[in-house]
Scaffold this active site. Structure first.
Site, mmCIF file in Angstrom:
data_model
loop_
_atom_site.group_PDB
_atom_site.id
_atom_site.type_symbol
_atom_site.label_atom_id
_atom_site.label_comp_id
_atom_site.label_asym_id
_atom_site.label_seq_id
_atom_site.Cartn_x
_atom_site.Cartn_y
_atom_site.Cartn_z
ATOM 1 N N ARG A 135 21.027 -14.441 112.507
ATOM 2 C CA ARG A 135 21.652 -13.417 111.656
ATOM 3 C C ARG A 135 21.200 -13.473 110.202
ATOM 4 O O ARG A 135 21.436 -12.560 109.427
ATOM 5 C CB ARG A 135 23.184 -13.552 111.736
ATOM 6 C CG ARG A 135 23.752 -13.118 113.061
ATOM 7 C CD ARG A 135 25.176 -13.614 113.256
ATOM 8 N NE ARG A 135 25.228 -15.021 113.612
ATOM 9 C CZ ARG A 135 26.354 -15.717 113.776
ATOM 10 N NH1 ARG A 135 27.515 -15.129 113.598
ATOM 11 N NH2 ARG A 135 26.319 -16.986 114.113
ATOM 12 N N ASP A 151 25.515 -25.636 108.346
ATOM 13 C CA ASP A 151 25.584 -24.429 107.516
ATOM 14 C C ASP A 151 26.902 -24.298 106.745
ATOM 15 O O ASP A 151 27.256 -23.220 106.305
ATOM 16 C CB ASP A 151 25.309 -23.178 108.374
ATOM 17 C CG ASP A 151 26.344 -22.978 109.469
ATOM 18 O OD1 ASP A 151 27.218 -23.848 109.636
ATOM 19 O OD2 ASP A 151 26.262 -21.943 110.163
ATOM 20 N N GLY A 189 36.445 -18.856 116.057
ATOM 21 C CA GLY A 189 37.297 -19.276 117.169
ATOM 22 C C GLY A 189 38.745 -19.325 116.692
ATOM 23 O O GLY A 189 39.027 -19.833 115.611
ATOM 24 N N GLU A 246 37.207 -18.474 121.584
ATOM 25 C CA GLU A 246 36.134 -17.835 120.822
ATOM 26 C C GLU A 246 36.347 -16.322 120.755
ATOM 27 O O GLU A 246 36.931 -15.736 121.666
ATOM 28 C CB GLU A 246 34.778 -18.143 121.472
ATOM 29 C CG GLU A 246 34.372 -19.582 121.375
ATOM 30 C CD GLU A 246 34.341 -20.096 119.942
ATOM 31 O OE1 GLU A 246 33.633 -19.501 119.118
ATOM 32 O OE2 GLU A 246 35.049 -21.074 119.637
ATOM 33 N N ASN A 275 39.040 -21.900 113.650
ATOM 34 C CA ASN A 275 38.335 -23.178 113.745
ATOM 35 C C ASN A 275 37.218 -23.229 112.701
ATOM 36 O O ASN A 275 36.391 -22.323 112.621
ATOM 37 C CB ASN A 275 37.754 -23.280 115.167
ATOM 38 C CG ASN A 275 36.832 -24.471 115.334
ATOM 39 O OD1 ASN A 275 36.895 -25.436 114.572
ATOM 40 N ND2 ASN A 275 35.978 -24.401 116.346
ATOM 41 N N ARG A 321 3.224 -23.719 79.467
ATOM 42 C CA ARG A 321 2.867 -23.853 80.881
ATOM 43 C C ARG A 321 2.731 -25.318 81.276
ATOM 44 O O ARG A 321 2.862 -26.220 80.453
ATOM 45 C CB ARG A 321 1.578 -23.079 81.156
ATOM 46 C CG ARG A 321 1.773 -21.572 81.059
ATOM 47 C CD ARG A 321 0.454 -20.845 80.972
ATOM 48 N NE ARG A 321 -0.448 -21.211 82.051
ATOM 49 C CZ ARG A 321 -1.764 -21.003 82.030
ATOM 50 N NH1 ARG A 321 -2.322 -20.434 80.971
ATOM 51 N NH2 ARG A 321 -2.502 -21.350 83.051
ATOM 52 N N ASN A 356 -1.586 -28.242 61.198
ATOM 53 C CA ASN A 356 -1.013 -26.899 61.137
ATOM 54 C C ASN A 356 -2.050 -25.894 61.644
ATOM 55 O O ASN A 356 -3.193 -25.884 61.185
ATOM 56 C CB ASN A 356 -0.655 -26.563 59.691
ATOM 57 C CG ASN A 356 0.068 -25.231 59.606
ATOM 58 O OD1 ASN A 356 1.283 -25.169 59.680
ATOM 59 N ND2 ASN A 356 -0.696 -24.155 59.489
#
Ligand code: UD1
Ligand code: MG
Length: 462
Positions: free
Chosen positions: A17, A112, A149, A162, A177, A337, A381
Protein backbone atom coordinates in the site's frame (compact mmCIF):
# COMPACT_ATOMS: atom_id res chain seq x y z
CA UNK A 1 14.71 -21.05 31.55
CA UNK A 2 16.74 -17.87 31.06
CA UNK A 3 15.80 -14.31 31.99
CA UNK A 4 16.70 -13.26 28.50
CA UNK A 5 13.79 -11.91 26.48
CA UNK A 6 13.13 -12.64 22.78
CA UNK A 7 12.03 -9.81 20.58
CA UNK A 8 10.49 -10.79 17.27
CA UNK A 9 10.42 -7.92 14.81
CA UNK A 10 8.07 -8.62 11.91
CA UNK A 11 9.64 -7.06 8.84
CA UNK A 12 8.92 -9.45 5.99
CA UNK A 13 5.80 -7.90 4.48
CA UNK A 14 5.70 -6.25 1.06
CA UNK A 15 4.24 -2.91 2.12
CA UNK A 16 2.18 -2.92 -1.08
CA UNK A 17 0.00 0.00 0.00
CA UNK A 18 3.00 2.34 0.23
CA UNK A 19 3.47 2.25 -3.55
CA UNK A 20 7.21 2.83 -3.35
CA UNK A 21 10.11 0.56 -4.28
CA UNK A 22 11.94 0.65 -0.94
CA UNK A 23 11.28 -2.17 1.54
CA UNK A 24 8.84 -0.82 4.13
CA UNK A 25 11.18 -1.15 7.13
CA UNK A 26 13.68 1.01 5.24
CA UNK A 27 11.16 3.69 4.38
CA UNK A 28 12.77 7.08 5.22
CA UNK A 29 11.30 9.00 8.14
CA UNK A 30 12.82 12.27 9.31
CA UNK A 31 16.41 11.36 8.50
CA UNK A 32 16.34 7.71 9.54
CA UNK A 33 14.36 4.67 8.48
CA UNK A 34 11.21 3.29 10.11
CA UNK A 35 12.94 0.23 11.50
CA UNK A 36 15.70 2.35 13.11
CA UNK A 37 13.21 3.97 15.47
CA UNK A 38 11.72 0.62 16.46
CA UNK A 39 15.10 -0.98 17.15
CA UNK A 40 16.51 2.05 18.98
CA UNK A 41 13.62 2.02 21.42
CA UNK A 42 13.75 -1.78 21.86
CA UNK A 43 17.47 -1.51 22.56
CA UNK A 44 16.63 0.66 25.57
CA UNK A 45 14.79 -2.18 27.36
CA UNK A 46 16.97 -2.90 30.38
CA UNK A 47 16.73 -6.70 30.18
CA UNK A 48 19.11 -9.00 28.37
CA UNK A 49 17.49 -9.57 25.01
CA UNK A 50 17.92 -11.05 21.60
CA UNK A 51 16.36 -9.54 18.52
CA UNK A 52 14.92 -11.88 15.89
CA UNK A 53 14.13 -10.02 12.69
CA UNK A 54 11.76 -11.83 10.35
CA UNK A 55 12.69 -10.70 6.85
CA UNK A 56 11.25 -11.63 3.46
CA UNK A 57 10.58 -8.88 0.94
CA UNK A 58 13.96 -7.31 -0.01
CA UNK A 59 15.46 -9.31 2.86
CA UNK A 60 19.05 -8.57 1.92
CA UNK A 61 18.59 -4.79 2.03
CA UNK A 62 16.86 -4.91 5.38
CA UNK A 63 19.51 -7.20 6.83
CA UNK A 64 22.43 -5.10 5.56
CA UNK A 65 20.88 -1.92 6.92
CA UNK A 66 20.28 -3.36 10.38
CA UNK A 67 23.76 -4.91 10.57
CA UNK A 68 25.40 -1.63 9.56
CA UNK A 69 23.40 0.51 11.94
CA UNK A 70 23.18 -1.78 14.96
CA UNK A 71 26.46 -3.71 14.91
CA UNK A 72 26.48 -4.35 18.66
CA UNK A 73 22.97 -5.72 19.04
CA UNK A 74 22.48 -9.45 19.70
CA UNK A 75 20.38 -10.35 16.65
CA UNK A 76 19.43 -13.06 14.23
CA UNK A 77 17.67 -12.83 10.88
CA UNK A 78 14.92 -15.28 10.03
CA UNK A 79 14.00 -15.63 6.38
CA UNK A 80 10.28 -16.05 5.79
CA UNK A 81 10.36 -17.09 2.14
CA UNK A 82 6.63 -16.81 1.58
CA UNK A 83 4.60 -14.28 3.50
CA UNK A 84 1.69 -16.40 4.65
CA UNK A 85 0.66 -14.11 7.49
CA UNK A 86 1.82 -12.79 10.85
CA UNK A 87 1.21 -16.19 12.52
CA UNK A 88 3.35 -17.89 9.90
CA UNK A 89 6.10 -15.29 10.45
CA UNK A 90 6.23 -16.10 14.16
CA UNK A 91 6.08 -19.85 13.46
CA UNK A 92 9.05 -19.51 11.09
CA UNK A 93 10.95 -17.68 13.83
CA UNK A 94 10.28 -20.44 16.37
CA UNK A 95 10.98 -23.31 13.94
CA UNK A 96 14.36 -21.83 13.10
CA UNK A 97 15.38 -20.76 16.58
CA UNK A 98 15.26 -23.70 18.99
CA UNK A 99 17.37 -21.64 21.40
CA UNK A 100 14.54 -19.10 21.66
CA UNK A 101 12.46 -21.56 23.70
CA UNK A 102 14.80 -21.00 26.64
CA UNK A 103 13.60 -17.42 27.10
CA UNK A 104 10.48 -17.11 29.24
CA UNK A 105 8.98 -14.18 27.31
CA UNK A 106 8.73 -13.17 23.67
CA UNK A 107 7.72 -9.71 22.49
CA UNK A 108 6.26 -9.45 18.99
CA UNK A 109 6.31 -6.05 17.32
CA UNK A 110 5.95 -4.79 13.74
CA UNK A 111 8.66 -2.90 11.85
CA UNK A 112 6.20 -0.24 10.74
CA UNK A 113 5.23 1.22 14.14
CA UNK A 114 8.11 3.61 14.90
CA UNK A 115 6.45 5.71 17.60
CA UNK A 116 6.16 3.04 20.30
CA UNK A 117 8.12 4.13 23.36
CA UNK A 118 10.32 2.07 25.63
CA UNK A 119 7.92 2.67 28.55
CA UNK A 120 5.19 0.79 26.73
CA UNK A 121 7.41 -2.29 26.37
CA UNK A 122 8.25 -2.05 30.08
CA UNK A 123 4.56 -1.86 30.99
CA UNK A 124 3.73 -4.96 28.93
CA UNK A 125 6.60 -6.89 30.52
CA UNK A 126 5.45 -5.86 34.00
CA UNK A 127 1.87 -6.83 33.31
CA UNK A 128 2.58 -10.31 32.00
CA UNK A 129 4.87 -10.96 34.97
CA UNK A 130 2.73 -9.43 37.72
CA UNK A 131 -0.57 -10.94 36.54
CA UNK A 132 1.06 -14.24 35.52
CA UNK A 133 -0.51 -14.25 32.06
CA UNK A 134 0.14 -16.18 28.87
CA UNK A 135 -0.14 -13.10 26.68
CA UNK A 136 -0.73 -9.35 26.84
CA UNK A 137 -1.79 -7.37 23.81
CA UNK A 138 -1.42 -3.58 23.56
CA UNK A 139 -4.69 -2.11 22.32
CA UNK A 140 -6.05 1.38 21.77
CA UNK A 141 -9.31 3.07 20.88
CA UNK A 142 -10.06 4.81 17.61
CA UNK A 143 -13.07 6.82 16.45
CA UNK A 144 -12.62 5.15 13.07
CA UNK A 145 -11.20 1.65 13.66
CA UNK A 146 -11.39 0.56 10.01
CA UNK A 147 -8.59 -1.75 8.96
CA UNK A 148 -7.53 -2.92 12.41
CA UNK A 149 -8.28 -6.16 14.25
CA UNK A 150 -11.14 -5.58 16.74
CA UNK A 151 -10.90 -6.62 20.37
CA UNK A 152 -13.82 -8.74 21.57
CA UNK A 153 -13.64 -9.14 25.36
CA UNK A 154 -15.01 -12.20 27.15
CA UNK A 155 -15.54 -12.92 30.87
CA UNK A 156 -12.04 -14.32 30.80
CA UNK A 157 -9.64 -13.42 28.03
CA UNK A 158 -10.59 -11.97 24.66
CA UNK A 159 -10.33 -12.61 20.94
CA UNK A 160 -9.26 -10.53 17.97
CA UNK A 161 -11.37 -10.40 14.83
CA UNK A 162 -9.73 -9.02 11.71
CA UNK A 163 -11.55 -6.41 9.62
CA UNK A 164 -12.02 -8.84 6.73
CA UNK A 165 -13.68 -11.40 8.99
CA UNK A 166 -15.76 -9.01 11.06
CA UNK A 167 -19.57 -8.80 11.04
CA UNK A 168 -21.15 -5.34 10.95
CA UNK A 169 -21.71 -5.59 14.69
CA UNK A 170 -18.02 -6.39 15.39
CA UNK A 171 -16.89 -3.62 13.04
CA UNK A 172 -18.53 -1.12 15.41
CA UNK A 173 -16.07 -2.05 18.18
CA UNK A 174 -13.53 0.72 18.47
CA UNK A 175 -10.91 -0.97 20.65
CA UNK A 176 -8.29 -2.32 18.24
CA UNK A 177 -5.18 -4.48 18.20
CA UNK A 178 -1.93 -2.49 17.94
CA UNK A 179 0.08 -5.46 16.66
CA UNK A 180 2.35 -5.32 19.74
CA UNK A 181 2.21 -8.26 22.13
CA UNK A 182 4.19 -10.07 24.76
CA UNK A 183 3.75 -13.84 25.12
CA UNK A 184 5.06 -16.56 27.35
CA UNK A 185 7.31 -18.30 24.83
CA UNK A 186 5.83 -21.59 25.97
CA UNK A 187 2.35 -20.35 25.00
CA UNK A 188 3.48 -19.59 21.44
CA UNK A 189 5.18 -22.95 21.31
CA UNK A 190 2.04 -24.86 22.35
CA UNK A 191 -0.44 -22.96 20.17
CA UNK A 192 1.45 -21.97 17.03
CA UNK A 193 0.93 -25.27 15.26
CA UNK A 194 -2.83 -25.02 15.77
CA UNK A 195 -3.10 -21.93 13.57
CA UNK A 196 -4.92 -22.40 10.28
CA UNK A 197 -5.80 -20.31 7.27
CA UNK A 198 -9.56 -20.64 7.63
CA UNK A 199 -10.31 -16.95 7.36
CA UNK A 200 -11.14 -14.47 4.64
CA UNK A 201 -7.49 -13.53 4.06
CA UNK A 202 -6.36 -17.13 3.75
CA UNK A 203 -3.46 -16.31 6.10
CA UNK A 204 -2.11 -17.66 9.36
CA UNK A 205 -3.14 -15.02 11.89
CA UNK A 206 -0.91 -14.40 14.88
CA UNK A 207 -3.99 -12.96 16.55
CA UNK A 208 -5.43 -16.49 16.83
CA UNK A 209 -2.93 -17.15 19.61
CA UNK A 210 -5.34 -15.43 21.99
CA UNK A 211 -8.86 -16.62 22.70
CA UNK A 212 -11.52 -16.46 25.39
CA UNK A 213 -10.88 -18.72 28.35
CA UNK A 214 -7.10 -18.29 28.24
CA UNK A 215 -5.04 -16.26 30.69
CA UNK A 216 -4.63 -13.44 28.21
CA UNK A 217 -5.28 -9.73 28.70
CA UNK A 218 -5.19 -6.40 26.94
CA UNK A 219 -3.47 -3.21 27.99
CA UNK A 220 -5.50 -0.40 26.46
CA UNK A 221 -3.68 2.85 25.65
CA UNK A 222 -5.17 6.32 25.29
CA UNK A 223 -2.57 7.61 22.87
CA UNK A 224 -3.48 6.07 19.53
CA UNK A 225 -0.75 8.04 17.72
CA UNK A 226 1.94 5.96 19.42
CA UNK A 227 0.67 2.85 17.67
CA UNK A 228 0.09 4.32 14.21
CA UNK A 229 1.42 1.89 11.65
CA UNK A 230 2.80 3.07 8.34
CA UNK A 231 0.77 1.37 5.64
CA UNK A 232 0.61 4.30 3.20
CA UNK A 233 2.30 7.64 2.60
CA UNK A 234 -0.43 9.55 4.42
CA UNK A 235 0.42 7.67 7.61
CA UNK A 236 4.13 8.17 6.89
CA UNK A 237 3.61 11.93 6.91
CA UNK A 238 1.65 11.73 10.18
CA UNK A 239 4.48 9.74 11.73
CA UNK A 240 7.14 12.13 10.47
CA UNK A 241 5.25 15.09 11.93
CA UNK A 242 5.17 13.39 15.29
CA UNK A 243 8.85 12.42 15.13
CA UNK A 244 9.71 16.01 14.29
CA UNK A 245 7.52 17.36 17.07
CA UNK A 246 9.36 15.13 19.55
CA UNK A 247 12.76 16.22 18.20
CA UNK A 248 11.87 19.92 18.34
CA UNK A 249 10.50 19.61 21.84
CA UNK A 250 13.68 17.92 22.98
CA UNK A 251 15.78 20.71 21.43
CA UNK A 252 13.61 23.47 22.85
CA UNK A 253 13.79 21.99 26.33
CA UNK A 254 17.56 21.81 25.99
CA UNK A 255 17.76 25.54 25.28
CA UNK A 256 17.48 25.93 21.50
CA UNK A 257 15.26 28.80 20.42
CA UNK A 258 13.01 28.40 17.37
CA UNK A 259 11.28 31.52 16.11
CA UNK A 260 8.62 29.37 14.40
CA UNK A 261 9.10 25.68 15.01
CA UNK A 262 6.18 24.79 12.68
CA UNK A 263 8.15 25.91 9.67
CA UNK A 264 11.48 24.14 10.18
CA UNK A 265 12.59 20.67 9.08
CA UNK A 266 15.12 19.21 11.50
CA UNK A 267 16.17 15.59 11.06
CA UNK A 268 16.62 13.19 13.93
CA UNK A 269 20.39 12.99 13.41
CA UNK A 270 20.95 16.75 13.83
CA UNK A 271 22.57 18.13 16.98
CA UNK A 272 22.08 21.70 18.10
CA UNK A 273 23.68 23.08 21.23
CA UNK A 274 21.94 25.35 23.67
CA UNK A 275 21.38 29.05 23.08
CA UNK A 276 21.26 28.72 19.32
CA UNK A 277 18.55 30.59 17.46
CA UNK A 278 16.87 28.99 14.47
CA UNK A 279 14.77 31.27 12.27
CA UNK A 280 11.75 30.12 10.20
CA UNK A 281 12.10 27.91 7.11
CA UNK A 282 15.40 26.35 8.06
CA UNK A 283 16.25 22.81 6.89
CA UNK A 284 18.87 20.88 8.87
CA UNK A 285 19.66 17.39 7.63
CA UNK A 286 21.87 14.37 8.19
CA UNK A 287 24.87 14.51 10.46
CA UNK A 288 24.73 18.24 11.07
CA UNK A 289 25.75 19.91 14.28
CA UNK A 290 25.42 23.51 15.33
CA UNK A 291 27.56 24.87 18.15
CA UNK A 292 26.42 26.96 21.08
CA UNK A 293 25.17 30.53 20.48
CA UNK A 294 25.07 30.16 16.71
CA UNK A 295 22.30 31.63 14.59
CA UNK A 296 20.76 30.09 11.50
CA UNK A 297 18.72 32.57 9.51
CA UNK A 298 15.69 31.79 7.41
CA UNK A 299 15.74 29.92 4.12
CA UNK A 300 19.02 28.18 4.92
CA UNK A 301 19.63 24.48 4.25
CA UNK A 302 22.47 22.65 6.01
CA UNK A 303 23.31 19.01 5.25
CA UNK A 304 25.98 16.87 6.91
CA UNK A 305 27.88 19.95 8.09
CA UNK A 306 29.34 21.32 11.27
CA UNK A 307 28.90 24.91 12.37
CA UNK A 308 31.00 25.76 15.43
CA UNK A 309 29.94 28.06 18.28
CA UNK A 310 29.09 31.76 17.90
CA UNK A 311 28.74 31.68 14.14
CA UNK A 312 25.96 32.98 11.96
CA UNK A 313 24.64 31.46 8.76
CA UNK A 314 22.67 34.22 7.11
CA UNK A 315 19.53 33.82 5.04
CA UNK A 316 19.20 31.54 2.04
CA UNK A 317 22.58 29.87 2.30
CA UNK A 318 23.21 26.24 1.34
CA UNK A 319 25.85 24.18 3.15
CA UNK A 320 26.65 20.58 2.29
CA UNK A 321 29.56 18.60 3.73
CA UNK A 322 31.09 21.79 5.13
CA UNK A 323 32.78 22.77 8.38
CA UNK A 324 32.53 26.30 9.69
CA UNK A 325 34.76 27.46 12.54
CA UNK A 326 33.80 29.59 15.52
CA UNK A 327 32.74 33.23 15.13
CA UNK A 328 32.39 33.02 11.37
CA UNK A 329 29.71 34.66 9.26
CA UNK A 330 28.39 32.92 6.17
CA UNK A 331 25.96 34.37 3.60
CA UNK A 332 23.40 35.61 2.91
CA UNK A 333 23.08 33.44 -0.19
CA UNK A 334 26.39 31.62 0.15
CA UNK A 335 26.96 28.09 -1.06
CA UNK A 336 29.48 25.92 0.75
CA UNK A 337 29.92 22.63 -1.07
CA UNK A 338 31.50 19.33 -0.10
CA UNK A 339 34.88 19.64 1.60
CA UNK A 340 34.68 23.33 2.46
CA UNK A 341 36.63 23.83 5.69
CA UNK A 342 36.26 27.36 6.97
CA UNK A 343 38.35 28.53 9.93
CA UNK A 344 37.51 30.79 12.83
CA UNK A 345 36.34 34.39 12.38
CA UNK A 346 36.05 34.05 8.61
CA UNK A 347 33.61 35.93 6.47
CA UNK A 348 31.96 34.45 3.40
CA UNK A 349 29.56 36.90 1.86
CA UNK A 350 26.76 36.87 -0.66
CA UNK A 351 26.95 34.83 -3.85
CA UNK A 352 30.17 33.11 -2.85
CA UNK A 353 30.58 29.43 -3.75
CA UNK A 354 33.28 27.25 -2.25
CA UNK A 355 34.24 23.61 -2.86
CA UNK A 356 37.11 21.61 -1.33
CA UNK A 357 38.72 24.64 0.26
CA UNK A 358 40.66 25.15 3.41
CA UNK A 359 40.41 28.66 4.81
CA UNK A 360 42.61 29.48 7.77
CA UNK A 361 41.29 31.82 10.46
CA UNK A 362 40.22 35.31 9.51
CA UNK A 363 39.88 34.81 5.75
CA UNK A 364 37.41 37.15 4.09
CA UNK A 365 35.64 36.56 0.78
CA UNK A 366 32.81 38.99 0.92
CA UNK A 367 31.16 39.00 -2.48
CA UNK A 368 30.46 37.16 -5.74
CA UNK A 369 33.31 34.66 -5.93
CA UNK A 370 34.07 31.02 -6.70
CA UNK A 371 36.82 29.19 -4.84
CA UNK A 372 37.42 25.53 -5.63
CA UNK A 373 40.37 23.29 -4.64
CA UNK A 374 42.05 26.12 -2.75
CA UNK A 375 44.02 26.67 0.46
CA UNK A 376 43.89 30.23 1.76
CA UNK A 377 46.16 31.42 4.58
CA UNK A 378 45.25 33.38 7.69
CA UNK A 379 43.73 36.85 7.37
CA UNK A 380 43.90 36.96 3.59
CA UNK A 381 41.29 39.22 2.06
CA UNK A 382 39.74 38.38 -1.27
CA UNK A 383 37.93 41.12 -3.13
CA UNK A 384 34.70 41.00 -5.07
CA UNK A 385 34.39 38.75 -8.12
CA UNK A 386 37.34 36.42 -7.58
CA UNK A 387 37.55 33.10 -9.43
CA UNK A 388 39.88 30.15 -9.01
CA UNK A 389 40.07 28.69 -12.52
CA UNK A 390 40.53 25.16 -11.21
CA UNK A 391 39.27 23.05 -14.09
CA UNK A 392 40.98 22.59 -17.45
CA UNK A 393 38.22 20.49 -18.95
CA UNK A 394 39.75 17.23 -17.74
CA UNK A 395 41.40 17.76 -14.35
CA UNK A 396 41.03 19.90 -11.28
CA UNK A 397 44.02 21.95 -10.09
CA UNK A 398 45.01 23.51 -6.84
CA UNK A 399 45.28 27.16 -5.79
CA UNK A 400 47.34 28.12 -2.76
CA UNK A 401 47.37 31.62 -1.29
CA UNK A 402 49.46 32.45 1.78
CA UNK A 403 48.52 34.52 4.81
CA UNK A 404 47.86 38.27 5.07
CA UNK A 405 47.60 38.63 1.29
CA UNK A 406 45.25 40.94 -0.52
CA UNK A 407 43.52 39.96 -3.73
CA UNK A 408 41.93 42.89 -5.54
CA UNK A 409 38.47 42.70 -7.04
CA UNK A 410 37.68 40.96 -10.31
CA UNK A 411 40.74 38.69 -10.38
CA UNK A 412 41.13 35.18 -11.70
CA UNK A 413 43.94 32.82 -10.84
CA UNK A 414 44.63 29.98 -13.28
CA UNK A 415 45.43 26.85 -11.29
CA UNK A 416 47.72 25.14 -10.50
CA UNK A 417 49.09 28.27 -8.89
CA UNK A 418 50.76 29.53 -5.73
CA UNK A 419 50.49 33.02 -4.36
CA UNK A 420 52.66 33.71 -1.34
CA UNK A 421 52.02 35.43 1.97
CA UNK A 422 51.83 39.25 2.28
CA UNK A 423 51.30 39.41 -1.48
CA UNK A 424 49.11 41.93 -3.28
CA UNK A 425 47.27 41.29 -6.52
CA UNK A 426 45.99 44.36 -8.37
CA UNK A 427 42.32 44.25 -9.26
CA UNK A 428 41.24 43.07 -12.67
CA UNK A 429 44.21 40.69 -12.98
CA UNK A 430 44.34 37.27 -14.53
CA UNK A 431 47.23 35.58 -12.73
CA UNK A 432 48.74 32.49 -14.32
CA UNK A 433 52.27 32.54 -12.84
CA UNK A 434 53.19 31.95 -9.20
CA UNK A 435 53.59 35.09 -7.06
CA UNK A 436 56.22 34.96 -4.29
CA UNK A 437 55.84 36.19 -0.68
CA UNK A 438 55.61 39.95 -0.38
CA UNK A 439 55.25 40.55 -4.15
CA UNK A 440 52.83 42.81 -5.97
CA UNK A 441 51.40 41.39 -9.19
CA UNK A 442 49.16 43.02 -11.72
CA UNK A 443 48.09 41.62 -15.06
CA UNK A 444 45.90 43.94 -17.02
CA UNK A 445 46.13 46.44 -19.91
CA UNK A 446 47.42 49.89 -19.00
CA UNK A 447 44.74 52.54 -19.10
CA UNK A 448 44.69 55.02 -21.98
CA UNK A 449 42.81 58.31 -21.53
CA UNK A 450 42.13 60.61 -24.52
CA UNK A 451 40.77 64.02 -23.67
CA UNK A 452 37.53 65.17 -25.34
CA UNK A 453 37.20 61.94 -27.33
CA UNK A 454 34.13 60.56 -25.60
CA UNK A 455 31.76 62.35 -27.95
CA UNK A 456 32.81 60.07 -30.80
CA UNK A 457 31.42 57.13 -28.91
CA UNK A 458 28.38 58.61 -27.24
CA UNK A 459 25.38 58.00 -29.41
CA UNK A 460 22.51 60.46 -29.30
CA UNK A 461 18.90 59.44 -29.86
CA UNK A 462 17.50 60.89 -33.07
C1 UD1 B 1 -2.14 -6.74 11.92
C2 UD1 B 1 -3.03 -7.52 12.89
C3 UD1 B 1 -4.21 -6.62 13.26
C4 UD1 B 1 -3.72 -5.32 13.87
C5 UD1 B 1 -2.72 -4.63 12.93
C6 UD1 B 1 -2.07 -3.47 13.63
C7 UD1 B 1 -2.84 -9.86 12.22
C8 UD1 B 1 -3.53 -11.01 11.58
N1 UD1 B 1 -3.52 -8.71 12.24
O1 UD1 B 1 -2.86 -6.50 10.74
O2 UD1 B 1 -5.05 -7.30 14.21
O3 UD1 B 1 -4.80 -4.48 14.17
O4 UD1 B 1 -1.68 -5.53 12.52
O5 UD1 B 1 -1.31 -2.68 12.76
O6 UD1 B 1 -1.76 -10.02 12.71
N2 UD1 B 1 4.44 -9.59 8.21
C9 UD1 B 1 5.43 -10.54 8.07
N3 UD1 B 1 5.10 -11.70 7.42
C10 UD1 B 1 3.87 -11.95 6.94
C11 UD1 B 1 2.88 -10.96 7.09
C12 UD1 B 1 3.19 -9.79 7.74
O7 UD1 B 1 6.56 -10.37 8.50
O8 UD1 B 1 3.67 -13.05 6.36
C13 UD1 B 1 4.78 -8.34 8.92
C14 UD1 B 1 4.61 -7.09 8.09
O9 UD1 B 1 5.82 -6.76 7.45
C15 UD1 B 1 4.23 -6.06 9.14
C16 UD1 B 1 3.53 -6.86 10.21
O10 UD1 B 1 3.89 -8.21 10.00
O11 UD1 B 1 5.36 -5.44 9.71
C17 UD1 B 1 1.99 -6.72 10.19
O12 UD1 B 1 1.49 -7.20 8.96
P1 UD1 B 1 0.30 -6.49 8.21
O13 UD1 B 1 0.02 -7.25 6.97
O14 UD1 B 1 0.56 -5.04 8.09
O15 UD1 B 1 -0.90 -6.76 9.23
P2 UD1 B 1 -2.21 -5.89 9.37
O16 UD1 B 1 -3.14 -6.23 8.28
O17 UD1 B 1 -1.87 -4.48 9.54
MG1 MG C 1 -0.07 -3.24 9.10
Amino acid sequence: MSDKINIVLLAAGKGTRLNIDIAKPLCPANGKTLVDYVIEELAEIEIEKKLYVVVGHKAENVETHICENFPNLDKKFILQKEQLGTGHAVKTFLDESPEAKDAEFTIVVCADTPLIKKNTYDQLINKIKNDDLQAVCATFKLANPTGYGRIVHADKGFKIIEEKDASDEIKKINEVNSGLYIFKTEHINSYINNLNKENNSNEYYLTDLVEPGLDVATLCYKDSLEFTGVNNLIQLEQIEKELRRRKLEELQLSGVRFINSDSVYIEQTVRIERECTIYPNVVLMGKTSIGQHSIIESGTTIKNSTVAANSIIKSNSYLEGAMVGERSAIGPMARLREGSVIGEACKIGNFVETKKVNFENGVKVSHLSYLGDADIGENTNIGCGFVTCNYDGANKHKTTIGKNSFIGSDCQVVAPIKIGSDAYIGSGSTINKDVPDGAFAIARERQTTKENMAKIFIKKKE
